[in-house]
Scaffold this motif. Structure first.
Motif, PDB file in Angstrom:
ATOM      1  N   HIS A 194      12.394   4.807  -8.385  1.00  0.00           N
ATOM      2  CA  HIS A 194      11.843   4.717  -9.739  1.00  0.00           C
ATOM      3  C   HIS A 194      11.383   3.299 -10.043  1.00  0.00           C
ATOM      4  O   HIS A 194      11.472   2.846 -11.198  1.00  0.00           O
ATOM      5  N   ASP A 195      10.887   2.602  -9.038  1.00  0.00           N
ATOM      6  CA  ASP A 195      10.437   1.222  -9.205  1.00  0.00           C
ATOM      7  C   ASP A 195       8.918   1.181  -9.108  1.00  0.00           C
ATOM      8  O   ASP A 195       8.314   1.874  -8.282  1.00  0.00           O
ATOM      9  N   ASN A 196       8.291   0.362  -9.969  1.00  0.00           N
ATOM     10  CA  ASN A 196       6.835   0.240  -9.978  1.00  0.00           C
ATOM     11  C   ASN A 196       6.312  -0.837  -9.031  1.00  0.00           C
ATOM     12  O   ASN A 196       5.098  -1.027  -8.948  1.00  0.00           O
ATOM     13  N   ARG A 197       7.200  -1.547  -8.371  1.00  0.00           N
ATOM     14  CA  ARG A 197       6.746  -2.562  -7.409  1.00  0.00           C
ATOM     15  C   ARG A 197       6.296  -1.831  -6.149  1.00  0.00           C
ATOM     16  O   ARG A 197       7.116  -1.406  -5.322  1.00  0.00           O
ATOM     17  N   GLN A 198       4.980  -1.707  -5.983  1.00  0.00           N
ATOM     18  CA  GLN A 198       4.434  -0.892  -4.907  1.00  0.00           C
ATOM     19  C   GLN A 198       3.037  -1.383  -4.554  1.00  0.00           C
ATOM     20  O   GLN A 198       2.442  -2.201  -5.270  1.00  0.00           O
ATOM     21  N   VAL A 199       2.514  -0.868  -3.453  1.00  0.00           N
ATOM     22  CA  VAL A 199       1.144  -1.125  -3.021  1.00  0.00           C
ATOM     23  C   VAL A 199       0.339   0.145  -3.276  1.00  0.00           C
ATOM     24  O   VAL A 199       0.684   1.212  -2.765  1.00  0.00           O
ATOM     25  N   ASN A 200      -0.706   0.025  -4.086  1.00  0.00           N
ATOM     26  CA  ASN A 200      -1.546   1.170  -4.424  1.00  0.00           C
ATOM     27  C   ASN A 200      -2.687   1.277  -3.431  1.00  0.00           C
ATOM     28  O   ASN A 200      -3.438   0.316  -3.214  1.00  0.00           O
ATOM     29  N   LEU A 201      -2.831   2.453  -2.854  1.00  0.00           N
ATOM     30  CA  LEU A 201      -3.847   2.700  -1.835  1.00  0.00           C
ATOM     31  C   LEU A 201      -4.838   3.706  -2.411  1.00  0.00           C
ATOM     32  O   LEU A 201      -4.462   4.849  -2.699  1.00  0.00           O
ATOM     33  N   GLY A 202      -6.101   3.293  -2.612  1.00  0.00           N
ATOM     34  CA  GLY A 202      -7.101   4.103  -3.280  1.00  0.00           C
ATOM     35  C   GLY A 202      -8.149   4.652  -2.353  1.00  0.00           C
ATOM     36  O   GLY A 202      -7.892   4.945  -1.186  1.00  0.00           O
ATOM     37  N   ARG A 203      -9.383   4.783  -2.893  1.00  0.00           N
ATOM     38  CA  ARG A 203     -10.452   5.451  -2.151  1.00  0.00           C
ATOM     39  C   ARG A 203     -10.871   4.695  -0.898  1.00  0.00           C
ATOM     40  O   ARG A 203     -11.393   5.304   0.042  1.00  0.00           O
ATOM     41  N   ASP A 204     -10.675   3.377  -0.873  1.00  0.00           N
ATOM     42  CA  ASP A 204     -11.041   2.604   0.316  1.00  0.00           C
ATOM     43  C   ASP A 204      -9.994   2.693   1.413  1.00  0.00           C
ATOM     44  O   ASP A 204     -10.208   2.182   2.514  1.00  0.00           O
ATOM     45  N   GLY A 205      -8.855   3.296   1.119  1.00  0.00           N
ATOM     46  CA  GLY A 205      -7.829   3.449   2.139  1.00  0.00           C
ATOM     47  C   GLY A 205      -7.067   2.155   2.389  1.00  0.00           C
ATOM     48  O   GLY A 205      -6.937   1.290   1.516  1.00  0.00           O
ATOM     49  N   PHE A 206      -6.576   2.027   3.604  1.00  0.00           N
ATOM     50  CA  PHE A 206      -5.799   0.848   3.998  1.00  0.00           C
ATOM     51  C   PHE A 206      -6.770  -0.246   4.418  1.00  0.00           C
ATOM     52  O   PHE A 206      -7.324  -0.227   5.518  1.00  0.00           O
ATOM     53  N   THR A 207      -6.996  -1.221   3.549  1.00  0.00           N
ATOM     54  CA  THR A 207      -7.967  -2.284   3.800  1.00  0.00           C
ATOM     55  C   THR A 207      -7.318  -3.458   4.527  1.00  0.00           C
ATOM     56  O   THR A 207      -6.093  -3.536   4.677  1.00  0.00           O
ATOM     57  N   HIS A 208      -8.161  -4.404   4.938  1.00  0.00           N
ATOM     58  CA  HIS A 208      -7.677  -5.529   5.748  1.00  0.00           C
ATOM     59  C   HIS A 208      -6.767  -6.445   4.943  1.00  0.00           C
ATOM     60  O   HIS A 208      -5.727  -6.908   5.448  1.00  0.00           O
ATOM     61  N   ASN A 209      -7.101  -6.726   3.693  1.00  0.00           N
ATOM     62  CA  ASN A 209      -6.297  -7.659   2.901  1.00  0.00           C
ATOM     63  C   ASN A 209      -4.944  -7.079   2.518  1.00  0.00           C
ATOM     64  O   ASN A 209      -4.067  -7.814   2.044  1.00  0.00           O
TER      65      ASN A 209
END
Length: 565
Positions: free
Chosen positions: A219-234
């Motif tokens: 239940h923690d909001n500290r996360q990495v959001n992965l959107g339409r571009d997928g897993f990007t280099h940065n």
């Protein structure tokens, strides 16, 4: 004022152009007095550096353009197009740009792998052109310092300690953020410097260790959001920044990448070096390893901007493979009246979309998916993924809907017992293509048979044994006869629900109570073992519970109540 008005040939508004006097040969030409001269002041220091528009235009014409190609990029709205072939399209020493199976990739000296903008959302089709000149989106290896009129500052004498997971700063030190130590490690063991992925991960985690690591992140909001571009280099550096503070990084995926979550998980483990310990829908928990050290992590250069996407072949062909032009047009016309199997929402999780499309192809040669509100690029990417994963043939993207055909080489997954399609108003028998009809070998099986999973069969058996369901031998029943059957079933189900196993009391001691063994009850609980998760059950046998009020504890409670009275 009267005296002034009586004077001849006088102009009160000398700044305005005066009317010329009457020509007089005797007096000559009349010239009015000049206006008051404007005083000339010294030029202001503020306007010394200002230039006129004409001077700015002349300066821009005389100056030469910058040599850096990144500063003279064409605008996004320009129609720049350059066809490319597989191989190296640009090189600057050891830094090259390559067109290959993974699309456009960048090779840098000393890099462990080829860099890309997106590692998970690259189509399998090779690009046919680029929309901008080929250049590196990374910073140049050396950049001279521009002259600012001052000498560069001297190096600081302070030795700033780097973040080290093996030797973190003390907990009470001010001005220092918390750094997570490596682990979890068994008692008496210490972390070791790892040189490869296996050494950094260490021993496989146990179930209780995984639960201990995942629970704080649920239940923690500290996360990495992965959107339409997928897993990007940065995102590589972003995940390591999360691992600096915590042992597990939570990655939440939404949109297009969730169609193929297996590919996303594979790329995450390959590029970051971590291990996925838990996955629920579009949420992935990535473990850094028992012997992870932030100081010795792999460091990659950051992309300074997003490169323009290359040009790929068209997904929708006028004449798709396996069809003629007339058949393709007929399928597109029939697809307009076809009902979609599902509706995709924006930023949703489409984990089961591939399975739903495969199941729909078992009953109909055409399948349509509704995508209201999605960006055109999004549902086109979804269509490209379905084309590779199902597989299928794409027919159109009209009206924000994906229309697909299962193809000539399609084979049913249920060869022995094919599913019989239930024809509706939109899917009539005439809409089926002659080549898509089941073969003679497939139609030999019993048409009344249906495919059910083992769990459904066990549930049906349990319902029949407990008198909660009944098999109708006659299918052509009228409404009155069917109502009678339902009433009989209700009576038997109520009688079975309120009936219990017999309880036998021994003659020697009235306090001893035993239950009659029920074979059916043991078989019933043996079927439920498959419904429990292995993590929750520790192979403990479940004893059947008797009716309410028949346990020894209930008898003790009754005796205590009698004493209190």
């Amino acid at each position: 004022m009267a005296i002034v008005a009586s004077l001849r040939d006088i102009n009160l508004f000398s700044s305005l152009p005066s009317t010329p006097p009457m020509a007089d040969s005797s007096s000559g030409t009349f010239r009015p007095a000049p206006p008051i001269p404007i005083p000339k002041y010294a030029p202001s220091t503020r306007n010394r550096n200002r230039k006129t528009n004409h001077q700015i235009q002349t300066d821009t014409q005389t100056k030469k353009p910058q040599s850096n190609p990144a500063l003279k990029l064409p605008h996004h709205r320009t129609r720049y197009y350059k066809p490319v072939k597989e191989g190296v399209i640009s090189s600057d020493g050891d830094r090259t740009i390559v067109i290959g199976e993974s699309g456009v990739s960048y090779q840098l000296p000393g890099a462990p792998f080829e860099f890309q903008f997106s590692y998970s959302e690259t189509p399998k089709a090779k690009p046919v052109g680029i929309r901008e000149p080929a250049f590196m989106p990374f910073a140049p290896p050396t950049m001279p310092r521009p002259w600012t009129g001052k000498a560069p500052l001297k190096k600081s004498k302070k030795k700033i300690p780097l973040f080290d997971s093996f030797n973190p700063p003390p907990a009470g030190k001010s001005g220092v953020k918390y750094v997570e130590m490596p682990g979890p490690l068994p008692f008496g063991r210490y972390p070791k410097e790892g040189m490869n992925r296996e050494e950094i991960l260490g021993e496989p985690l146990k179930k209780w260790e995984k639960g201990m690591l995942i629970k704080p992140h649920m239940h923690d909001n500290r996360q990495v959001n992965l959107g339409r571009d997928g897993f990007t280099h940065n995102m590589l550096e972003l995940i390591h920044s999360h691992w600096k503070r915590r042992r597990v990084c939570k990655v939440r995926c939404k949109g297009v990448p969730t169609v193929d979550m297996d590919n996303v998980c594979r790329v995450l483990e390959e590029k970051t070096g971590g291990e996925i310990i838990h996955r629920v829908g579009g949420v992935v928990y990535l473990f850094r390893g028992r012997n992870y050290n932030y100081r010795t992590r792999p460091q990659y250069p950051l992309m300074l901007w997003k490169p323009a996407a290359p040009v790929y072949p068209k997904l929708i062909q006028e004449v798709p493979e396996g069809l003629t032009k007339e058949e393709a047009l007929e399928f597109r016309v029939k697809g307009k009246s076809l009902r979609p199997i599902c509706k995709l929402s924006k930023n949703g999780v489409y984990v089961s979309l591939v399975k739903d499309v495969r199941d729909a192809f078992e009953l109909s040669p055409l399948v349509k998916v509704d995508c209201p509100g999605l960006e055109p690029s999004d549902y086109k990417k979804i269509g490209a993924k379905l084309k590779e994963l199902v597989p299928c043939v794409l027919l159109s993207f009209d009206d924000e809907q994906i229309l697909m055909w299962r193809g000539r080489d399609w084979k049913s997954r249920f060869v022995d017992n094919p599913l019989i399609p239930s024809l509706s108003e939109t899917n009539i028998a005439n809409e089926l293509d002659p080549s898509d009809k089941p073969s003679d070998e497939q139609t030999v099986s019993d048409p009344s048979s249906t495919i059910s999973s083992p769990k459904m069969i066990s549930l049906w058996k349990r319902a029949l044994e407990s008198s909660k369901a009944v098999i109708l031998e006659e299918l052509d029943l009228g409404p009155d006869d069917l109502l009678k059957k339902v009433e009989e079933l209700e009576g038997t189900s109520l009688a079975a629900e309120h009936s219990y196993t017999a309880m036998v009391l021994s003659n020697t001691d009235g306090a001893a109570e035993d239950y009659v063994d029920d074979k059916d009850r043991s078989e019933e609980y043996s079927d439920i073992d498959d419904d429990f998760d292995d993590e929750c059950s520790d192979d403990e046998s479940l004893d059947p519970v008797g009716p309410v009020g028949t346990l020894p504890v209930d008898k003790i409670v009754r005796k205590l109540r009698e004493r209190l009275k």
